[in-house]
Design a protein around this motif. Structure first.
Motif, PDB file in Angstrom:
ATOM      1  N   UNK A  24      -3.570  16.647  -7.165  1.00 49.18           N
ATOM      2  CA  UNK A  24      -2.630  17.168  -7.231  1.00 49.18           C
ATOM      3  C   UNK A  24      -1.775  18.750  -6.239  1.00 49.18           C
ATOM      4  N   UNK A  25      -3.181  19.263  -5.767  1.00 49.76           N
ATOM      5  CA  UNK A  25      -2.883  19.867  -4.618  1.00 49.76           C
ATOM      6  C   UNK A  25      -2.565  18.877  -3.781  1.00 49.76           C
ATOM      7  N   UNK A  26      -3.566  17.531  -3.951  1.00 49.32           N
ATOM      8  CA  UNK A  26      -2.948  17.003  -2.183  1.00 49.32           C
ATOM      9  C   UNK A  26      -1.751  16.657  -2.239  1.00 49.32           C
ATOM     10  N   UNK A  27      -1.117  15.859  -3.629  1.00 44.00           N
ATOM     11  CA  UNK A  27       0.330  15.318  -4.007  1.00 44.00           C
ATOM     12  C   UNK A  27       1.115  16.842  -3.638  1.00 44.00           C
ATOM     13  N   UNK A  28       1.204  17.516  -4.234  1.00 43.59           N
ATOM     14  CA  UNK A  28       2.004  18.783  -3.800  1.00 43.59           C
ATOM     15  C   UNK A  28       1.826  19.488  -2.043  1.00 43.59           C
ATOM     16  N   UNK A  29       1.142  18.967  -1.778  1.00 45.54           N
ATOM     17  CA  UNK A  29       0.956  19.230   0.433  1.00 45.54           C
ATOM     18  C   UNK A  29       2.225  18.290   0.359  1.00 45.54           C
ATOM     19  N   UNK A  30       1.398  16.942   0.238  1.00 44.75           N
ATOM     20  CA  UNK A  30       2.738  16.223   1.247  1.00 44.75           C
ATOM     21  C   UNK A  30       4.134  15.802   0.407  1.00 44.75           C
ATOM     22  N   UNK A  31       4.097  15.977  -1.026  1.00 45.07           N
ATOM     23  CA  UNK A  31       5.558  16.824  -0.900  1.00 45.07           C
ATOM     24  C   UNK A  31       6.294  17.626  -0.724  1.00 45.07           C
ATOM     25  N   UNK A  32       5.661  18.759  -0.662  1.00 42.52           N
ATOM     26  CA  UNK A  32       6.663  19.823   0.518  1.00 42.52           C
ATOM     27  C   UNK A  32       6.568  19.309   1.923  1.00 42.52           C
ATOM     28  N   UNK A  72      -7.721   6.214  -6.462  1.00 42.32           N
ATOM     29  CA  UNK A  72      -7.043   7.683  -7.004  1.00 42.32           C
ATOM     30  C   UNK A  72      -7.493   8.899  -5.921  1.00 42.32           C
ATOM     31  N   UNK A  73      -6.366   9.557  -6.414  1.00 43.37           N
ATOM     32  CA  UNK A  73      -6.375  10.446  -5.574  1.00 43.37           C
ATOM     33  C   UNK A  73      -4.937  10.340  -4.430  1.00 43.37           C
ATOM     34  N   UNK A  74      -5.294   9.164  -3.728  1.00 45.10           N
ATOM     35  CA  UNK A  74      -4.161   9.405  -2.155  1.00 45.10           C
ATOM     36  C   UNK A  74      -2.841   8.983  -2.915  1.00 45.10           C
ATOM     37  N   UNK A  75      -1.922   9.530  -2.670  1.00 47.30           N
ATOM     38  CA  UNK A  75      -0.755   9.396  -1.917  1.00 47.30           C
ATOM     39  C   UNK A  75      -0.145   8.681  -0.962  1.00 47.30           C
ATOM     40  N   UNK A  76       1.043   8.315  -1.648  1.00 45.67           N
ATOM     41  CA  UNK A  76       1.531   6.411  -0.120  1.00 45.67           C
ATOM     42  C   UNK A  76       2.637   6.551   0.077  1.00 45.67           C
ATOM     43  N   UNK A  77       4.326   6.264   1.148  1.00 48.21           N
ATOM     44  CA  UNK A  77       5.247   5.467   1.528  1.00 48.21           C
ATOM     45  C   UNK A  77       5.189   4.103   0.358  1.00 48.21           C
ATOM     46  N   UNK A  78       5.986   4.252   0.535  1.00 46.11           N
ATOM     47  CA  UNK A  78       6.525   2.561   0.026  1.00 46.11           C
ATOM     48  C   UNK A  78       7.306   2.106   0.956  1.00 46.11           C
TER      49      UNK A  78
END
Length: 494
Positions: A24-32, A72-78
């Motif tokens: 979640x920390x990773x996703x929040x950082x990239x979302x920001x 798991x835990x890796x957010x990406x762009x599509x």
């Protein structure tokens, strides 16, 4: 600790498993990061809630002691060419604005099954037709890079996967999907100082990807380095019965097989790629790449690809012909944009819909394609182009009898300014001169960063491999990456 957005796929995957941070920390950082970089126009749709949902699922799985999915835990762009269930998919065209698929493309589905989360849908050239990301209905993507001459001219991030390349270079996502029809992964990767690989044609399913030229289109990953590309490609590749051109082959363990030791490998240098008037900095970069591969243990051999000069003309007959056929489905009847002038008949509706829905470059290619497929010109143009394509494939086949890999520049220049070539389609098409031959032959090819030019802009080197030899391509890319030591990044201005 480095900012979470500075981490690549492997670092996020491993750090999450080690408990250094939560998904979640990773996703929040990239979302920001995504929300703060709208000046780049890299995303058409942002999906922060989907990134967080995948992150929460990963955190719950880790807390429960379950076996974690590979990403798991890796957010990406599509890239917004992949159909995503419940999320608008436009191909950057007004024709599909508002289209929300009820199904998921095979490649994106594989990535979600592997545990990845989606940060959003990335901008691109309309229907993947372009080399600068200036044909999108949703506006130009702007490269995060700037020339070091004191000017602040907006630069092209390459195309068609320009949203993907800009987002990775700007640290808005650690990796993204791209598609490559004639260089649309490799050229934007070179322009923005990242890595990207087009695998062998058929290695990744085309099902659920908005079609441009079906015999050329191929999905592939874009990321900051070679290892991250290997990790992504393992998740994306695999046989798909829904795609008749899909390769029924097991997916190799590309990451585990990575090695920069090229002893015993022969690297071919095609003499035809040293075209007249080629930029001196491109030549110097290429020569440096040759030295790096020799240092890695490779033997350098001279090869010939005699039909190279015909590749670009053949491509710009075959690709528009297939586009003309594929885009005929956008008629205003079944889905997408519909323009229905008062009192209009069926033909009037077709004409009005296509006039409003397609951009200039798409119309140009449809017209070219329809012309070369017409009864009086089919044999003179399309059939001849297919014969040339066969000769180009045979050139590569014969070259690979003398070498294992081929090294060439990725693009004939560094990134150019937005607007500098948009009024000259032929100048724009020449951006693909080094990328198109491998696409016509269906071969795996990769671009890796090789350094900066005098204006401080990235240059890329391209490795082309024999059919199915993604491992060889990745390994040569790793050898260059280790020796180039490319750590440059764009100064933040957005």
């Amino acid at each position: 600790m480095a900012a979470l957005t500075d981490l690549g796929v492997a670092a996020i995957r491993d750090g999450f498993r080690a408990g250094d941070f939560s998904a979640r920390e990773v996703a929040e950082a990239f979302n920001a990061a995504v929300a703060s970089a709208r000046a780049l126009n890299a995303f058409i749709v942002e999906t922060p809630e989907l990134a967080l949902a995948a992150a929460d699922a990963a955190d719950a799985a880790r807390a429960a002691g379950h076996t974690l999915a590979p990403l798991a835990g890796v957010p990406i762009g599509m890239k917004d060419l992949f159909a995503t269930e419940g999320v608008q998919t436009t191909a950057a065209s007004h024709m599909l604005e508002g289209f929300v698929p009820t199904y998921e493309s095979t490649v994106s589905g594989k990535l979600w099954a592997a545990g990845a989360g989606m940060l959003g849908k990335l901008n691109l050239d309309q229907f993947a037709m372009g080399s600068s990301n200036e044909t999108s209905y949703f506006g130009n993507v702007i490269s995060p890079w700037r020339r070091n001459d004191g000017g602040n001219a907006a630069l092209a991030p390459g195309g068609s996967s320009g949203g993907s390349s800009a987002a990775i270079a700007a640290r808005l996502c650690p990796a993204a999907t791209g598609t490559d029809t004639g260089g649309s992964i490799r050229q934007p990767a070179a322009f923005t100082g990242i890595a990207g690989i087009k695998p062998t044609y058929g290695r990744c399913s085309r099902w659920g990807i908005v079609a441009f030229a079906s015999s050329l289109d191929q999905a592939g990953p874009m990321a900051r380095d070679v290892r991250d590309c290997a990790i992504m490609l393992e998740a994306m590749a695999g046989f798909d019965a829904k795609d008749s051109t899909s390769l029924d082959l097991p997916v190799p363990q590309w990451e585990a097989g990575l090695s920069s030791d090229l002893r015993g490998k022969r690297v071919g240098i095609p003499r035809e790629y040293r075209i007249d008037g080629i930029n001196a900095e491109i030549v110097a970069s290429w020569d440096q790449g040759i030295a790096w591969l020799r240092d890695a243990g490779a033997d350098i051999v001279d090869i010939t690809l005699p039909h190279t000069k015909y590749a670009l003309p053949a491509y710009y007959i075959i690709a528009p012909a297939e586009a003309s056929s594929n885009l005929a489905r956008y008629d205003g009847v079944r889905f997408g944009q519909r323009e229905l002038p008062e009192g209009a008949g069926l033909q009037d509706m077709y004409a009005a819909t296509r006039a409003a829905g397609f951009g200039d470059e798409v119309k140009r290619r449809i017209l070219i394609g329809t012309y070369v497929l017409s009864a009086g010109y089919y044999d003179a143009y399309y059939t001849q182009a297919q014969k040339v394509r066969a000769l180009i494939a045979r050139d590569f086949e014969q070259a690979f009898a003398a070498c294992d890999l081929i090294l060439a520049p990725t693009a004939p220049s560094a990134a150019f300014g937005l607007g500098e070539k948009s009024d000259d389609p032929l100048a724009m098409y020449l951006n693909d001169v080094f990328a198109v031959p491998a696409s016509l032959a269906g071969l795996p090819a990769m671009s890796v960063p090789a350094g900066l030019n005098a204006q401080g802009l990235p240059l890329g080197l391209q490795i082309i491999g024999n059919m199915f030899d993604e491992q060889g391509v990745l390994n040569a890319g790793l050898a260059i990456e280790e020796r180039a030591g490319f750590t440059a990044r764009a100064d933040k201005w957005w």
